[in-house]
Write a protein that holds these residues in place. Structure first.
Motif, short mmCIF file in Angstrom:
data_model
loop_
_atom_site.label_atom_id
_atom_site.label_comp_id
_atom_site.label_asym_id
_atom_site.label_seq_id
_atom_site.Cartn_x
_atom_site.Cartn_y
_atom_site.Cartn_z
N UNK A 1 0.38 -1.19 0.09
CA UNK A 1 -0.09 0.14 0.11
C UNK A 1 1.11 1.57 0.16
N UNK A 2 0.43 2.05 -0.30
CA UNK A 2 1.45 3.59 -0.22
C UNK A 2 2.01 4.16 1.57
N UNK A 3 1.02 3.65 2.09
CA UNK A 3 1.48 3.90 3.67
C UNK A 3 2.36 2.74 3.64
N UNK A 4 2.93 1.85 3.22
CA UNK A 4 3.57 0.69 3.79
C UNK A 4 4.38 1.12 2.80
N UNK A 5 4.82 1.22 1.82
CA UNK A 5 5.98 2.09 0.65
C UNK A 5 6.71 3.46 1.41
N UNK A 6 5.49 4.28 2.13
CA UNK A 6 6.40 4.87 2.89
C UNK A 6 6.68 4.86 4.12
N UNK A 7 6.41 3.79 4.90
CA UNK A 7 6.90 3.51 5.93
C UNK A 7 8.34 2.39 6.29
N UNK A 8 8.03 2.15 4.93
CA UNK A 8 9.42 1.18 4.58
C UNK A 8 10.03 1.66 4.14
N UNK A 9 10.65 2.70 3.28
CA UNK A 9 11.20 3.27 2.84
C UNK A 9 11.89 4.59 4.26
N UNK A 10 10.86 4.58 4.16
CA UNK A 10 11.95 5.65 6.16
C UNK A 10 12.48 4.93 6.46
N UNK A 11 11.84 3.80 6.86
CA UNK A 11 12.95 3.28 7.86
C UNK A 11 14.28 2.15 7.43
N UNK A 12 14.51 2.20 5.67
CA UNK A 12 15.24 2.24 5.29
C UNK A 12 16.46 3.54 5.21
N UNK A 13 15.92 4.35 4.45
CA UNK A 13 16.50 5.91 4.98
C UNK A 13 16.79 6.41 6.67
N UNK A 14 16.10 5.81 7.33
CA UNK A 14 16.71 6.14 8.65
C UNK A 14 17.64 5.41 8.64
N UNK A 15 18.55 3.53 8.02
CA UNK A 15 18.97 3.18 8.25
C UNK A 15 20.16 3.03 7.48
N UNK A 16 20.22 4.61 6.63
CA UNK A 16 21.02 4.28 6.01
C UNK A 16 21.38 3.66 4.83
N UNK A 17 20.43 3.53 4.15
CA UNK A 17 19.97 3.06 3.18
C UNK A 17 19.32 3.26 2.11
N UNK A 18 19.61 4.08 1.38
CA UNK A 18 18.32 4.58 0.14
C UNK A 18 18.71 4.47 -1.08
N UNK A 19 20.37 3.45 -1.07
CA UNK A 19 19.39 2.72 -1.73
C UNK A 19 18.10 1.36 -2.11
N UNK A 20 18.15 1.11 -0.92
CA UNK A 20 17.14 -0.12 -0.57
C UNK A 20 15.75 0.85 -0.65
N UNK A 21 15.87 1.99 -0.01
CA UNK A 21 14.29 2.87 -0.10
C UNK A 21 14.53 3.28 -1.71
#
Length: 174
Positions: A51-71
């Motif tokens: 879902x868009x909400x899941x996308x945003x939440x998962x991408x934010x967790x990856x960004x916060x972990x220093x993994x922008x490529x994964x986001x």
């Protein structure tokens, strides 16, 4: 014939069971390939419908972990599986994540270019759609973040810390 990792023996390129090119090399947290056999960071699965909400939440967790490529890969799934009218939004967000990836890898030109391109795409989509907060995304804050980071990277030719520069997708850090 393939080994357990899916790498076809005697070939210069990794292929999956259907013969499509796949790079089986392990990757670091910024998506850079590591030597075969090295321990890398787990890859994002491809083609996941969220879902868009899941996308945003998962991408934010990856960004916060220093993994922008994964986001970026999470955003890419959204742009490929979501409604056509939102493609530019998700593609722009993926470009922002890739821009941060390049800036963290020391690719000044690529980082600046993608940060600016992504900011323009997200801003244009939001104004065209009449939405400044789709799915809780703070479009103005994201655009400002991307342009500020592009200016810093361009001015200082700096390699940035992906975790320290991770954007807040749904608003400013407190």
């Amino acid at each position: 014939m393939s080994d357990a990792s899916g790498v076809r023996a005697g070939r210069g390129r990794d292929r999956d069971a259907e013969g499509r090119a796949r790079n089986a090399r392990p990757r670091d947290g910024l998506g850079r390939p590591l030597p075969y056999g090295a321990e890398g960071v787990a890859r994002q699965p491809e083609g996941v419908v969220r879902t868009p909400e899941e996308t945003v939440a998962e991408a934010q967790a990856l960004l916060d972990a220093g993994k922008p490529f994964h986001a970026h890969e999470v955003f890419e799934d959204a742009w490929k599986s979501g409604p056509e009218e939102e493609e530019a939004l998700w593609r722009g967000l993926a470009q922002l994540a890739v821009g941060l990836t390049h800036a963290a890898r020391g690719n000044v030109t690529g980082g600046v270019r993608l940060l600016r391109r992504g900011a323009g795409a997200v801003e244009a989509w939001a104004s065209g759609a009449g939405q400044d907060r789709p799915y809780g995304l703070q479009v103005a804050d994201l655009v400002g973040w991307a342009r500020e980071l592009a200016a810093v990277v361009e001015r200082d030719a700096a390699i940035v810390d992906a975790r320290a520069w991770a954007p807040r997708l749904r608003g400013r850090r407190s």
